[in-house]
Design an enzyme around this catalytic site. Structure first.
Site, PDB file in Angstrom:
ATOM      1  N   PRO A  63       0.831  -1.205   0.000  1.00 50.83           N
ATOM      2  CA  PRO A  63       0.000   0.000   0.000  1.00 50.83           C
ATOM      3  C   PRO A  63       0.866   1.257   0.000  1.00 50.83           C
ATOM      4  O   PRO A  63       1.796   1.376   0.796  1.00 50.83           O
ATOM      5  CB  PRO A  63      -0.796  -0.125   1.307  1.00 50.83           C
ATOM      6  CG  PRO A  63       0.040  -0.999   2.181  1.00 50.83           C
ATOM      7  CD  PRO A  63       0.755  -1.948   1.273  1.00 50.83           C
ATOM      8  N   CYS A  72       0.406   5.581  -0.390  1.00 53.60           N
ATOM      9  CA  CYS A  72      -0.499   6.722  -0.515  1.00 53.60           C
ATOM     10  C   CYS A  72      -0.187   7.521  -1.769  1.00 53.60           C
ATOM     11  O   CYS A  72       0.976   7.803  -2.064  1.00 53.60           O
ATOM     12  CB  CYS A  72      -0.392   7.616   0.714  1.00 53.60           C
ATOM     13  SG  CYS A  72      -1.088   6.866   2.188  1.00 53.60           S
ATOM     14  N   ALA A  95      -3.259   3.141   2.341  1.00 60.62           N
ATOM     15  CA  ALA A  95      -3.869   3.364   3.651  1.00 60.62           C
ATOM     16  C   ALA A  95      -5.181   4.118   3.474  1.00 60.62           C
ATOM     17  O   ALA A  95      -5.200   5.255   3.010  1.00 60.62           O
ATOM     18  CB  ALA A  95      -2.909   4.157   4.538  1.00 60.62           C
ATOM     19  N   GLN A 116      -5.846  -1.709   2.860  1.00 65.71           N
ATOM     20  CA  GLN A 116      -5.297  -1.449   4.185  1.00 65.71           C
ATOM     21  C   GLN A 116      -6.165  -0.404   4.882  1.00 65.71           C
ATOM     22  O   GLN A 116      -6.290   0.728   4.407  1.00 65.71           O
ATOM     23  CB  GLN A 116      -3.861  -0.932   4.074  1.00 65.71           C
ATOM     24  CG  GLN A 116      -3.178  -0.700   5.411  1.00 65.71           C
ATOM     25  CD  GLN A 116      -1.809  -0.073   5.249  1.00 65.71           C
ATOM     26  OE1 GLN A 116      -1.696   1.104   4.936  1.00 65.71           O
ATOM     27  NE2 GLN A 116      -0.768  -0.861   5.472  1.00 65.71           N
ATOM     28  N   TYR A 138       1.482   5.625  12.952  1.00 70.76           N
ATOM     29  CA  TYR A 138       0.078   6.014  12.885  1.00 70.76           C
ATOM     30  C   TYR A 138      -0.647   5.520  14.139  1.00 70.76           C
ATOM     31  O   TYR A 138      -0.023   5.018  15.072  1.00 70.76           O
ATOM     32  CB  TYR A 138      -0.531   5.530  11.569  1.00 70.76           C
ATOM     33  CG  TYR A 138       0.170   6.147  10.372  1.00 70.76           C
ATOM     34  CD1 TYR A 138       0.276   7.534  10.244  1.00 70.76           C
ATOM     35  CD2 TYR A 138       0.767   5.369   9.385  1.00 70.76           C
ATOM     36  CE1 TYR A 138       0.933   8.114   9.168  1.00 70.76           C
ATOM     37  CE2 TYR A 138       1.433   5.931   8.313  1.00 70.76           C
ATOM     38  CZ  TYR A 138       1.510   7.320   8.208  1.00 70.76           C
ATOM     39  OH  TYR A 138       2.180   7.894   7.158  1.00 70.76           O
ATOM     40  N   ARG A 151      -0.324  -5.022   9.520  1.00 65.19           N
ATOM     41  CA  ARG A 151       1.000  -4.438   9.243  1.00 65.19           C
ATOM     42  C   ARG A 151       1.578  -3.887  10.533  1.00 65.19           C
ATOM     43  O   ARG A 151       0.903  -3.168  11.276  1.00 65.19           O
ATOM     44  CB  ARG A 151       0.933  -3.349   8.185  1.00 65.19           C
ATOM     45  CG  ARG A 151       2.279  -2.621   8.012  1.00 65.19           C
ATOM     46  CD  ARG A 151       2.397  -1.822   6.749  1.00 65.19           C
ATOM     47  NE  ARG A 151       3.081  -2.599   5.714  1.00 65.19           N
ATOM     48  CZ  ARG A 151       3.648  -2.051   4.633  1.00 65.19           C
ATOM     49  NH1 ARG A 151       3.612  -0.745   4.445  1.00 65.19           N
ATOM     50  NH2 ARG A 151       4.252  -2.806   3.736  1.00 65.19           N
ATOM     51  N   LEU A 192      13.159  -2.129   0.192  1.00 67.77           N
ATOM     52  CA  LEU A 192      14.302  -2.224  -0.717  1.00 67.77           C
ATOM     53  C   LEU A 192      14.521  -3.644  -1.243  1.00 67.77           C
ATOM     54  O   LEU A 192      15.636  -4.152  -1.284  1.00 67.77           O
ATOM     55  CB  LEU A 192      15.565  -1.681  -0.054  1.00 67.77           C
ATOM     56  CG  LEU A 192      15.622  -0.149   0.091  1.00 67.77           C
ATOM     57  CD1 LEU A 192      16.921   0.276   0.759  1.00 67.77           C
ATOM     58  CD2 LEU A 192      15.461   0.549  -1.255  1.00 67.77           C
ATOM     59  N   GLY A 194       7.017  -1.734  -3.206  1.00 66.32           N
ATOM     60  CA  GLY A 194       6.424  -0.409  -3.228  1.00 66.32           C
ATOM     61  C   GLY A 194       6.965   0.421  -4.370  1.00 66.32           C
ATOM     62  O   GLY A 194       6.502   0.336  -5.507  1.00 66.32           O
ATOM     63  N   ARG A 195       8.000   1.206  -4.079  1.00 68.23           N
ATOM     64  CA  ARG A 195       8.533   2.125  -5.088  1.00 68.23           C
ATOM     65  C   ARG A 195       9.033   1.416  -6.330  1.00 68.23           C
ATOM     66  O   ARG A 195       9.000   1.975  -7.427  1.00 68.23           O
ATOM     67  CB  ARG A 195       9.652   2.968  -4.464  1.00 68.23           C
ATOM     68  CG  ARG A 195       9.139   3.889  -3.372  1.00 68.23           C
ATOM     69  CD  ARG A 195      10.268   4.589  -2.649  1.00 68.23           C
ATOM     70  NE  ARG A 195       9.754   5.327  -1.494  1.00 68.23           N
ATOM     71  CZ  ARG A 195      10.516   5.945  -0.610  1.00 68.23           C
ATOM     72  NH1 ARG A 195      11.841   5.907  -0.736  1.00 68.23           N
ATOM     73  NH2 ARG A 195       9.980   6.599   0.398  1.00 68.23           N
TER      74      ARG A 195
END
Length: 370
Positions: free
Chosen positions: A23, A25, A62, A104, A185, A233, A311, A333-334
């Protein structure tokens, strides 16, 4: 045969491979009015394209369980019927491309009401559409403002909010729901002694700090079908005990193992293991696969399935993580932002069959005379 491209079955749900989209944003929803928090055509394209790229599970960012739970006013939400209806388009597109749609559910806590990152991630005041953040204790995450300390009644309403959003998620077509308990969070700030200084039943001892996150899990599991999985998570460490020069008490890898056992007992099917985000200015040794050992430890000491993140960028690296039993899946992710079709490239490199859409596969498959 590639371990990364073998299916994984959790309860009755079979996920076609172990390459999953984490996930992330996008800060791309309307920030006010009736469209606030509603997925747009951007979200539809963004998530469906990763499914078309061969990813086995695609997790929406999220998604706030109430308006004040958004990180920014431009975040997604799942507290009303308009959001639910728009998400149904997204889940249908993900499933049509052969991936499992996941979401999520989150509350940003004391890190809420900030601007989009490309606008500086500043605190958004009330006269610009922001709100007062909430937290277990009235202690800010610098440089954000001091949050409102939640009352017991407000905590109980939040538990109900998570359950209601889980019901909406199911109606929208999601097959996996993940409870966000990481990255500083709200639920993470209850777990960690860095952010939780309460003296009532929701603070102090380890058991008390677990009380709200476990209550949320119980509420979500109660409304989620028995045959579908629930994920959680976690930030496996605040990266404080690893630094002997930092005197702060933080959440640790050992704490995460204890939490994992409690989550297992409550019907959580997989721990999505990340780290950090709770303690300001923590020193984090970022390197390829730097978070994988925490997923490996949970899996080894509890038997609980885990997802590894952080990574993980190359097919051989991801294959080794799964094949060696360090984790059951990898969440990218990235890397997937840069390369939406990473999973299909990885499948080809590892000797598995890529899962191209028919419209693409026809053109990509070598043919005589072409």
């Amino acid at each position: 045969m590639s371990s990364l491209f073998t299916p994984l079955t959790l309860r009755s749900l079979t996920i076609p491979n172990r390459v999953w989209m984490a996930p992330m944003c996008m800060y791309s929803a309307a920030d006010q009015g009736p469209e606030a928090g509603v997925p747009t055509d951007f979200h539809l394209t963004h998530l469906a394209s990763r499914a078309a790229g061969g990813t086995g599970l695609v997790m929406a960012e999220a998604t706030a369980v109430r308006p004040e739970g958004r990180i920014s006013p431009a975040d997604l939400g799942l507290w009303n019927s308009a959001q639910q209806a728009a998400f149904a388009r997204v889940t249908s597109a993900i499933a049509d491309h052969g991936a499992v749609p996941a979401v999520q559910l989150a509350h940003a806590g004391r890190k809420a009401s900030v601007d989009r990152p490309w606008n500086g991630h500043r605190s958004v005041p009330g006269n610009e559409g922001g709100w007062t953040p909430v937290a277990p204790s009235a202690e800010a995450f610098p440089p954000l403002p001091v949050p409102h300390e939640l009352t017991v009644d407000e905590i109980e309403r939040l538990i109900a909010d998570f359950a209601a959003s889980a019901e909406r998620a199911l109606a929208a077509g999601f097959r996996v729901v993940e409870v966000h308990g990481a990255h500083g969070y709200l639920l993470n700030s209850f777990l960690s002694p860095v952010g939780n200084h309460r003296t009532d039943a929701y603070g102090g001892s380890f058991e008390n700090r677990l009380r709200l996150p476990l209550a949320v899990v119980d509420a979500v599991r109660a409304v989620w079908p028995e045959d579908l999985p629930v994920f959680f998570r976690v930030s496996a460490t605040d990266w404080l005990t690893e630094n002997t020069e930092d005197p702060r008490e933080g959440w640790t890898g050992e704490d995460t193992v204890r939490l994992a056992k409690e989550l297992q007992a409550r019907g959580v099917d997989l721990l999505d293991v990340s780290t950090g985000g709770m303690a300001p200015k923590a020193r984090i040794p970022v390197a390829p696969g730097y978070q994988v050992p925490f997923a490996e430890r949970v899996r080894a000491e509890t038997g609980m399935p885990t997802g590894a993140v952080g990574l993980i960028t190359e097919p051989a690296q991801a294959e080794e993580i799964v094949a060696s039993g360090r984790a059951d899946a990898v969440l990218l992710g990235r890397r997937l932002l840069r390369e939406p079709y990473w999973a299909n490239r990885a499948a080809a490199e590892l000797g598995a069959a890529p899962r191209w859409p028919e419209q693409y596969g026809y053109a990509i498959t070598p043919r005589a005379g072409r």
